[in-house]
Enzyme design. Structure first.
Site, PDB file in Angstrom:
ATOM      1  N   CYS A 148     -17.388   2.388 -66.559  1.00 44.81           N
ATOM      2  CA  CYS A 148     -18.136   3.161 -67.915  1.00 44.81           C
ATOM      3  C   CYS A 148     -18.519   4.475 -67.495  1.00 44.81           C
ATOM      4  CB  CYS A 148     -19.345   1.955 -68.287  1.00 44.81           C
ATOM      5  SG  CYS A 148     -20.813   1.985 -66.902  1.00 44.81           S
ATOM      6  N   HIS A 156     -24.872   0.434 -68.169  1.00 47.19           N
ATOM      7  CA  HIS A 156     -24.020   0.615 -69.019  1.00 47.19           C
ATOM      8  C   HIS A 156     -24.080   1.834 -69.673  1.00 47.19           C
ATOM      9  CE1 HIS A 156     -20.101  -0.390 -70.635  1.00 47.19           C
ATOM     10  NE2 HIS A 156     -20.355   0.061 -71.484  1.00 47.19           N
ATOM     11  N   HIS A 174     -16.043   3.531 -74.918  1.00 54.84           N
ATOM     12  CA  HIS A 174     -16.692   3.052 -73.795  1.00 54.84           C
ATOM     13  C   HIS A 174     -15.616   2.186 -73.056  1.00 54.84           C
ATOM     14  CE1 HIS A 174     -18.469  -1.216 -74.539  1.00 54.84           C
ATOM     15  NE2 HIS A 174     -17.557  -0.951 -75.519  1.00 54.84           N
TER      16      HIS A 174
END
Length: 385
Positions: free
Chosen positions: A300, A348, A360
């Site tokens: 990420c 994240h 993402h």
């Protein structure tokens, strides 16, 4: 004399209690059998599909946290390795200078030996540790200023070389510690992912179908919230445009010479955001791989870092560092290109693309994709530039 007959009463054989013992043993066996049957009949209840989903999601989140620790340790290890290499180069250079100073001293010693003056000092000049001689003022008094300078230079180079060697040793120890953290973080990631795979592998086909249905409902609810945010942002923009138009008319007195409300900085930020999103869109479909920074795969924060780098902006490697840069913005004020962070442990991050959606790299087994920012609990957002 005739033998007397015995008057003892004949012994009566007493019946033993063996049957009672046998009955007791049988009873105990029955109880044991019943207990065993009871234990077999009441195993630990199998977790529900909902419980499995929560556990798997939590394991993926923990793996995400471990991934950030791995990224942090990897970056620190690389920086420490570069520092160690630089120090070792410096130590080598110091050693060369020290040897040059020693050769100079050797030249003076040889010259003095040939001239017959202070012959014993030859061993002093060539010794590895001539400190004891340096404290002898009589010897220093007999040396020329050039000779004294040579000795001073030798002592200086010797001290600097020792200092650099000690610094290099400390840096190597730090590097060893960092590499140990790197290995631990890697093992932690692999363990969490392995546990998640094990849980999913135990599901039946019917349970997997139910799990997929739960995921679809979760995604649908996240999209609904994204659409609500999009409507709110559209309404806020329309109101801001209306007020700006009214202000322009008032300032222009109806002459039509208004120059608009845009600024150079806004234009530059918009251009950067467009570059960020263009890069991110081009990565859609590439796999998530923990610790990856592209170009074939990403985690990420690796994706967000690469996207902003494509726009000419360098941002840190980990989510924990990325959340500290730029300007914090509220969810309602998000603009394309902003970074949105998730979970309380900030494990994240995604790139906001507008209308409540982001691009993402989600998790292992998934590809870079577009998704609602409400799919996970939002921690906060920043605008890097």
């Amino acid at each position: 004399m005739p033998a007397l007959a015995s008057h003892r009463k004949p012994r009566t054989r007493v019946r033993t209690t063996a049957p009672a013992i046998g009955l007791t043993t049988a009873a105990l066996a029955s109880v044991t059998l019943l207990s065993t049957q009871s234990a077999v009949a009441a195993p630990d209840p199998k977790p529900s599909v909902e419980d499995v989903q929560k556990k798997v999601d939590d394991l993926y989140r923990q793996a995400g946290t471990a991934t950030q620790r791995y990224n942090q340790a990897k970056e620190a290890s690389a920086a420490q390795r570069a520092k160690v290499d630089t120090l070792l180069d410096d130590v080598a250079k110091r050693a060369d200078k020290l040897n040059d100073a020693r050769r100079t001293l050797g030249t003076y010693a040889a010259a003095q030996y040939r001239s017959g003056s202070i012959a014993p000092s030859a061993t002093f000049f060539l010794a590895d540790d001539p400190q004891s001689y340096f404290d002898q003022s009589q010897l220093m008094d007999r040396m020329t200023s050039r000779q004294q300078k040579a000795i001073t230079d030798f002592r200086t180079q010797q001290a600097k070389a020792a200092k650099k060697r000690a610094e290099a040793v400390r840096s190597l120890e730090t590097l060893t510690t960092t590499q140990a953290t790197l290995r631990t973080s890697k093992q932690d990631v692999q363990t969490k992912l392995g546990e998640a795979r094990t849980l999913l592998s135990k599901l039946t086909a019917e349970e997997k179908a139910r799990l997929a249905e739960i995921e679809r409902k979760k995604e649908a609810e996240a999209k609904r919230k994204a659409q609500e945010l999009a409507k709110q942002q559209a309404a806020a923009k329309a109101e801001a445009d209306r007020k700006a138009e009214e202000a322009a008319k008032e300032s222009g007195s109806g002459s039509g010479t208004g120059t608009g409300t845009g600024t150079g900085s806004d234009s530059g930020a918009t251009t950067k955001a467009e570059q960020v999103l263009a890069f991110a869109r081009a990565q859609i479909g590439k796999p998530y791989v923990w610790g990856a920074t592209g170009p074939a795969s990403y985690d990420c924060s690796g994706l967000t870092q690469a996207a902003w780098k494509a726009a000419g902006v360098d941002i840190p490697r980990t989510t924990w560092d990325q959340v500290e840069i730029g300007t914090r913005v509220a969810t309602a004020d998000l603009r394309p290109g902003d970074l949105v962070f998730f979970y309380d442990d900030i494990s994240h991050v995604g790139i906001y693309k507008g209308d409540g959606m982001m691009i993402h790299a989600p998790k292992p087994g998934a590809n870079v994709r577009e998704e609602s920012i409400y799919y996970m609990p939002i921690y906060g957002s920043v605008r890097p530039a």
